[in-house]
Design an enzyme around this catalytic site. Structure first.
Site, mmCIF file in Angstrom:
data_model
loop_
_atom_site.group_PDB
_atom_site.id
_atom_site.type_symbol
_atom_site.label_atom_id
_atom_site.label_comp_id
_atom_site.label_asym_id
_atom_site.label_seq_id
_atom_site.Cartn_x
_atom_site.Cartn_y
_atom_site.Cartn_z
ATOM 1 N N ASP A 146 1.064 -1.189 0.016
ATOM 2 C CA ASP A 146 -0.087 0.091 0.036
ATOM 3 C C ASP A 146 0.959 1.107 0.009
ATOM 4 O OD1 ASP A 146 -2.293 1.756 0.580
ATOM 5 O OD2 ASP A 146 -1.499 1.979 2.683
ATOM 6 N N LYS B 180 -8.481 -4.522 -3.604
ATOM 7 C CA LYS B 180 -7.053 -4.887 -3.880
ATOM 8 C C LYS B 180 -6.704 -6.340 -4.087
ATOM 9 C CE LYS B 180 -5.221 -0.816 -1.332
ATOM 10 N NZ LYS B 180 -4.166 -0.236 -0.559
#
Length: 259
Positions: free
Chosen positions: A10, A186
């Site tokens: 991330d 994701k």
């Protein structure tokens, strides 16, 4: 080396600290991973144009952007999952009546449906990027959009979530919410990449800290939550490392045996 792994990072609160700076220890760790033969990728809620400089600095050309809706592998588009435009048009009209502006986003640009609004200025400003959405209330027409930003205070997004089942609403700022295709995450973007690259689940790692990392950290077997992560995110991760400001990436990579 024979035991290659793929590591997904991330950005905000993970690669970058809360001042949107890349710690030297993190940069060094990323390049060390690549020297060892590992695959390094980004998994973020940001648009591709919001982290282009970071990709160049870290020499990363595989990324999952828009929380999984626009995926690029080795510089080439691999997977897209655009928003339902009919539902988006209805949501936008209702939001406008409620003085809740929106920003339309594709893989190249972002455009607002209003001239200016304090919520847009406040939230976009925290990203510390060198761009700001210009106005085009019809930007959604004739193109694929992968995310829309809805600007409203906490709790106000519930009225939209109850009506628009084509979307998921994920808050990332006190006055801003990501509007994503229902079920997009994701985790799904990661699945597309690892299927193409052929990594086993034991060789997949992911680092994150925010609410939009939940599915990723729940799904990836070797998941690492940052020390600065939300408590509910720490609960779903396999490992917890130190804070981003305490060399958390380097510490976490050593903890899981990659460095």
């Amino acid at each position: 080396m024979t035991n290659r792994s793929v590591i997904f990072f991330d950005i905000d609160g993970t690669l970058l600290n809360h001042d949107k700076e890349l710690p030297n220890s993190t940069k060094d760790a990323v390049f060390k991973l690549k020297e060892l033969g590992h695959e390094v990728a980004i998994a973020t809620g940001r648009a591709p144009f919001m982290f282009e400089q970071l990709r160049k600095e870290l020499e990363i050309d595989t990324y999952i952007s828009y929380n999984g809706q626009y995926v690029v592998l080795n510089g080439s588009e691999l997977y897209t999952n655009p928003l339902n435009i009919h539902s988006l048009e209805k949501l936008t009209a209702e939001a406008l009546e409620n003085d809740h502006p929106v920003v339309f986003m594709d893989h190249e640009d972002m455009r607002a449906n209003v001239q200016e609004h304090e919520y847009i200025t406040e939230s976009i400003g925290t990203l510390k990027i060198d761009m700001f959405p210009s106005i085009d209330p019809h930007y959604y027409k004739g193109r694929d959009l992968y995310q829309t930003l809805l600007f409203c205070t906490e709790g106000e997004e519930r009225q939209y979530a109850q009506q628009y089942d084509a979307f998921d609403f994920i808050r990332w700022h006190p006055v801003a919410v990501d509007v994503l295709p229902k079920g997009g995450s994701k985790a799904k973007g990661i699945q597309k990449v690892v299927e193409k690259l052929g990594f086993s689940e034991d060789s997949i790692f992911a680092f994150g800290d925010g609410l939009n990392d939940r599915e990723m950290l729940q799904t990836v077997k070797n998941s690492v939550a940052m020390g600065n992560a939300e408590e509910e995110i720490k609960e779903v991760a396999k490992y917890i490392t130190k804070s981003v400001d305490e060399d958390g990436i380097l510490h976490g990579l050593k903890m899981v045996g990659l460095l």
